[in-house]
Design an enzyme around this catalytic site. Structure first.
Site, mmCIF file in Angstrom:
data_model
loop_
_atom_site.group_PDB
_atom_site.id
_atom_site.type_symbol
_atom_site.label_atom_id
_atom_site.label_comp_id
_atom_site.label_asym_id
_atom_site.label_seq_id
_atom_site.Cartn_x
_atom_site.Cartn_y
_atom_site.Cartn_z
ATOM 1 C CG HIS A 41 -4.748 3.377 2.932
ATOM 2 N ND1 HIS A 41 -3.459 2.924 2.933
ATOM 3 C CD2 HIS A 41 -5.424 2.565 2.095
ATOM 4 C CE1 HIS A 41 -3.362 1.873 2.142
ATOM 5 N NE2 HIS A 41 -4.536 1.642 1.614
ATOM 6 C CG HIS A 76 0.005 3.458 -2.082
ATOM 7 N ND1 HIS A 76 0.617 4.125 -1.081
ATOM 8 C CD2 HIS A 76 -1.298 3.348 -1.726
ATOM 9 C CE1 HIS A 76 -0.280 4.416 -0.140
ATOM 10 N NE2 HIS A 76 -1.447 3.961 -0.518
ATOM 11 C CG HIS A 127 1.249 -0.453 2.216
ATOM 12 N ND1 HIS A 127 1.561 0.329 1.121
ATOM 13 C CD2 HIS A 127 0.642 0.378 3.099
ATOM 14 C CE1 HIS A 127 1.174 1.572 1.359
ATOM 15 N NE2 HIS A 127 0.610 1.625 2.547
ATOM 16 C CD GLU A 129 5.796 2.699 -0.726
ATOM 17 O OE1 GLU A 129 5.113 3.498 -0.070
ATOM 18 O OE2 GLU A 129 7.026 2.560 -0.575
ATOM 19 C CB CYS A 193 9.485 9.235 1.929
ATOM 20 S SG CYS A 193 8.806 10.817 1.887
ATOM 21 C CB SER A 221 -3.535 5.508 7.099
ATOM 22 O OG SER A 221 -2.265 6.110 7.095
ATOM 23 C CG ASN A 223 1.284 7.496 6.754
ATOM 24 O OD1 ASN A 223 1.165 8.494 7.422
ATOM 25 N ND2 ASN A 223 0.509 7.243 5.712
ATOM 26 C CB SER A 265 -3.556 9.419 3.496
ATOM 27 O OG SER A 265 -3.537 8.629 4.661
#
Ligand code: SF4
Length: 581
Positions: A41, A76, A127, A129, A193, A221, A223, A265
């Site tokens: 992203h 993802h 999303h 993922e 993560c 994005s 995150n 990203s």
């Protein structure tokens, strides 16, 4: 204004791996090349990939509708049925770029589904993922993005909770609490993560220690947005920006210090551009002298005067180490030659520079005429000075100047290039780092020995190894910082061949090995006692490695100039040693 860069800013392991797979495919895989959905992203990365002929597929192609080509699955991951459909579509190769950490979550979900348990995924339902993870639950999965949504779930037995890998820690524990209140015992897998944990912890700390936080990343994005939310909870101003145009300069100028972090990203070159822009915003609290000093040093570093003066310092140290009488002309040759080669090669190697060092790329285009003019004048001055020293020094420097200029230009005929895969000398893997070290060693060590006669073989060998190793470490260290830009343009540098961690280890051992060698030669009497003193600049470079590894200094022209100041230090200790003789 003080600017502090987060250690965790930029590509995470999974994104870096997916990028490496995509860029590797761009250089060697069967075309056309697609990614299934946008690879990451980030709009800058996506347009770069498009420029390399890698397009994003928006939908799954019909079975058998394609005849060859390559498709890359992004970090993802995808539902298993989508992966099967990509294979059936007729691609010659399906490259799976799913991050190993996402693969682990997929495996947890599959096992739970096989055992007949219900899986609750804490994440954003839309999303990619999460869409992929849900596909692995085989119809026994549910997505929850807020604690209130737990009440809307159907009656569940044997609940297993997992998190989207980039989910906020706080939200995950709130949802888990709500699940336990409603369903009793819940098997919890904290699948956030490690990279996300570290990023969020660091941004909290930085927000507490600074007056504001700049979060760099794509607007799409998740995150990146979460990082901004985590920083905002601390109560400091947060600037969520995609590019330098988004910076609110007037608000930032009121702050004494800002921390910069970036989503998983966000590529390094975007972060570097942001740091460059921030360095131009003069805080209202900053003193004029400090600002002037920083800008002046930046000019010296970008114009290659720092490194060229460093070459002069190294030339003096090398002459003394070889037991030679200091010679101003030879010091002048070293200055002119290194200045010319650094300037002119930068113009011949602009492509990677645009990504690796946007600040330098901008400086080069702004001062193009001045830099090329002085570069040519310096190269001519080096050759003329050598001609005055004699025929052999002249031939040596003339040959090296030609080799230096040929380094970045195509020298292999097209039909041979296909066979050996090399067009220019710089295409030889690792050649840039080694050839820079060799060029310095010839100019500052071999040339004085040839021009003035060999005085001490052991001193000359030590001076050669000292110069070669120190310049090699300097260049490889910069290569580690430039790895993303070099990957994009397909350069084979040492960190690309060995990996960043291995290269850092190699440089560390090389640096301390060099300290040991200097000490040993000085102690054994194989070199003048100056060898003891020259441990100082080597230790200085080791300290820079440490500071960089810990992100205590930021990447960029100024910190590269600080590394080069160690060459000045070599010259300075040589002068002091001479004065004491
Ligand atoms: S954030 Fe973690 S899980 Fe997601 S791609 Fe990066 S390394 Fe992999």
């Amino acid at each position: 204004m003080k600017v502090r860069l987060a250690r965790t800013a930029g590509f995470c392991m999974g994104v870096r791996r997916a990028m490496e797979l995509a860029l590797g495919a761009a250089h060697e895989a069967e075309r056309p090349i697609f990614t299934y959905g946008p690879l990451i992203h980030n709009p800058q990365v996506l347009s770069l990939l498009e420029g390399k002929g890698i397009k994003a597929l928006k939908e799954l192609p019909e079975p058998g509708s394609l005849k060859g080509g390559t498709v890359i699955i992004r970090a993802h991951g995808v539902p298993p049925q989508d992966k099967a459909r990509l294979r059936e579509a007729g691609f010659a190769k399906v490259v799976d770029g799913t991050c190993p950490r996402v693969v682990r979550v997929q495996a947890i979900i599959r096992r739970a589904a096989r055992e007949g348990r219900q899986v609750v995924i804490v994440g954003d339902a839309a999303h990619p993922e999460v869409v992929g993870l849900l596909g692995h639950a085989g119809g026994q999965g549910h997505v929850v993005s807020r604690p209130e949504q737990v009440a809307e779930l159907p009656e569940l037995q044997q609940v297993v909770a997992v998190a989207q890998t980039t989910q906020s820690e706080k939200l995950f524990s709130q949802v888990v609490r709500a699940l336990e209140e409603r369903f009793g015992r819940v098997e919890v897998h904290d699948t956030i993560c490690e990279a996300t944990h570290r990023r969020q912890d660091e941004v909290k700390r930085l927000a507490r220690d600074n007056d504001g936080v700049v979060v760099v990343g794509g607007k799409a994005s998740g995150n990146t947005k979460r990082l901004a939310e985590v920083a905002a909870e601390i109560g400091k101003p947060v600037f969520l920006v995609e590019s330098e145009e988004d910076l609110d300069r007037s608000r930032l100028a009121k702050l004494g210090s800002v921390a910069v972090t970036a989503g998983a990203s966000t590529p390094n070159w975007v972060i570097k551009r942001m740091l460059r822009e921030l360095s131009f915003i003069r805080s209202l609290r900053e003193g004029g002298f400090r600002f002037w000093l920083r800008r002046s040093f930046r000019f010296l570093a970008l114009s290659q005067l720092v490194v060229a003066l460093g070459a002069a310092g190294m030339a003096l140290a090398s002459q003394l180490l070889q037991g030679l009488r200091p010679d101003g002309d030879l010091v002048g040759v070293a200055f002119c030659y290194i200045y010319a080669m650094h300037i002119l090669n930068q113009f011949l190697d602009k492509e990677a520079g645009q990504y690796n060092d946007p600040d330098r790329a901008h400086f080069l285009s702004k001062h193009r005429v001045f830099l090329i003019g002085t570069g040519v004048a310096a190269a001519s001055a080096a050759v003329v000075l050598c001609a005055l020293l004699g025929a052999v020094p002249f031939a040596l420097v003339a040959t090296m100047s030609v080799l230096g200029l040929l380094y970045s230009v195509p020298v292999v005929p097209r039909r041979l290039e296909k066979k050996i895969g090399i067009q220019r000398l710089k295409d030889i893997p690792g050649s840039k780092t080694l050839s820079a070290g060799l060029a310095w060693a010839f100019i500052v060590v071999v040339l004085p020995a040839v021009a003035m006669g060999l005085q001490s073989l052991s001193g000359t060998v030590l001076a050669f190894v000292f110069t070669l190793a120190l310049v090699f470490v300097r260049c490889a260290l910069f290569d580690v910082l430039d790895v993303q830009g070099d990957l994009i343009v397909g350069k084979e540098t040492i960190p690309i061949m060995l990996g960043e961690a291995q290269t850092r280890r190699l440089l560390w051992w090389l640096t301390w090995g060099l300290c040991g060698l200097l000490a040993l030669c000085a102690w054994a009497g194989a070199a003048p006692s100056l060898a003891w003193w020259l441990i100082l600049p080597v230790a200085g470079i080791a300290a820079m490695q440490l500071l960089w590894a810990r992100s205590w200094i930021m990447p960029g022209s100024v910190s590269e100039g600080l590394v080069d100041l160690n060459f000045w230090l070599a010259g300075l200790v040589a002068l002091l040693w001479l004065a004491m003789q």
